[in-house]
Design an enzyme around this catalytic site. Sequence first.
Site, short mmCIF file in Angstrom:
data_model
loop_
_atom_site.label_atom_id
_atom_site.label_comp_id
_atom_site.label_asym_id
_atom_site.label_seq_id
_atom_site.Cartn_x
_atom_site.Cartn_y
_atom_site.Cartn_z
N ASP A 1 1.10 -1.31 -0.37
CA ASP A 1 0.43 0.10 -0.10
C ASP A 1 1.25 1.33 0.07
O ASP A 1 0.63 2.44 1.00
CB ASP A 1 -0.85 0.04 1.56
CG ASP A 1 -2.02 1.06 0.73
OD1 ASP A 1 -2.12 1.19 -0.29
OD2 ASP A 1 -2.40 1.69 1.86
N ASP B 1 3.47 2.56 7.84
CA ASP B 1 1.98 0.98 8.43
C ASP B 1 1.82 0.28 7.53
O ASP B 1 2.80 0.51 6.22
CB ASP B 1 0.94 1.82 7.55
CG ASP B 1 -0.23 0.66 8.20
OD1 ASP B 1 -0.11 0.08 8.91
OD2 ASP B 1 -1.37 0.84 7.69
#
Length: 372
Positions: A248, A265
């Site tokens: 991502d 993340d």
Amino acid sequence: MTRTPLAYDAGMQPLPDPLPATGETPAQPYAGLTPDVVMDALDAAGLRGDGRILQLNSYENRVFQIHLEDGRIVVAKFYRAGRWSDAQILEEHTFARELAEAEVPAVAPLVLVAPTADMTTLSPATLRGTPPTLAQWTTTAGSTPWRYAVTPRCGGRSPELEDPAVLEWIGRFLARLHVVGERRPFEHRLHFDGTLRVRAAVASLADSPWIPMGAFQPWQRTALQALDAVDDRLAGLADLTLLRVHGDCHVGNLLWTPTGPHFVDLDDAVTGPAVQDLWMLLGGNRHEMQAQLGALLDGYETLRAFDRRELALIEPLRTLRLILHSHWIARRWDDPAFPIAFPNFDSPSYWAQQTTQLQEQLEAMAEPPLIA
């Protein structure tokens, strides 16, 4: 055609959304997650806050910045129930720790230590992982447990993607991440499977009673045509190397400091092609994207070889992400946060706009791939 770099929430993952690991997500999954519960949960995992707490932006999980009594500032992520299994979350944590140990700037979870009876009156959290990085704690007997992890707070700003030197630096950074990523495979996290899960996502959307069918059906036809085009591209790309990737890698998950970039993340880490972590950083017209790609690969290839055949996957991967974006919102529509964030999702105008975007993707996939 002008492209805008995608900066979606981490939940809008570019590879297929998993089926629920522990049952469907409740309609109001975070209704009981009050500030007091957050502080108690950290206390139960041996981390006592001083009362200062700030909720950070996240649709998929709930994330809080918390000041501890010992002076540290940490970020606690409470995982959405039913999305990932414990094994999948712990693989994410292991990957983050591997990166940190290899001095690749990624924020790894803290090792947790359950408090002793003289440290808290709360029941201690159940800790999982080796070393333990995932906590599970219930507020009352019989209630659904909260699952959460805690990381150090690491600040930064958005990188200046218009600067070729910044893109080269990011390219080197991604190459270092992939060098670690190819050392061993994921066993539990998602594995790129082409269009299989995405076709299932399109089919499931047809069963949503609140989606306007008159506007949805043209979108569905166009989505299936686009997936056929993706399959055509994939058919000519046999034996691609798949490895652990961030999954991502958009500008919202990449922070810049004076010492360079770092990720905050890895929630969508998957097994996929290396280009998965490059294409979302590209924006503008074809000429501009080609220049950006050239700068990224100039940095990347100083540390790791890149299979240029993967450039043919850029527009197919963008197509999969666009479709899964709609599927992700639909899966979360019962969560009260989503109708507020996406107020036109159940309107004809949303689906007409998405149909136009997929038609543009069909045109893009008919063009020759970018070269660098």
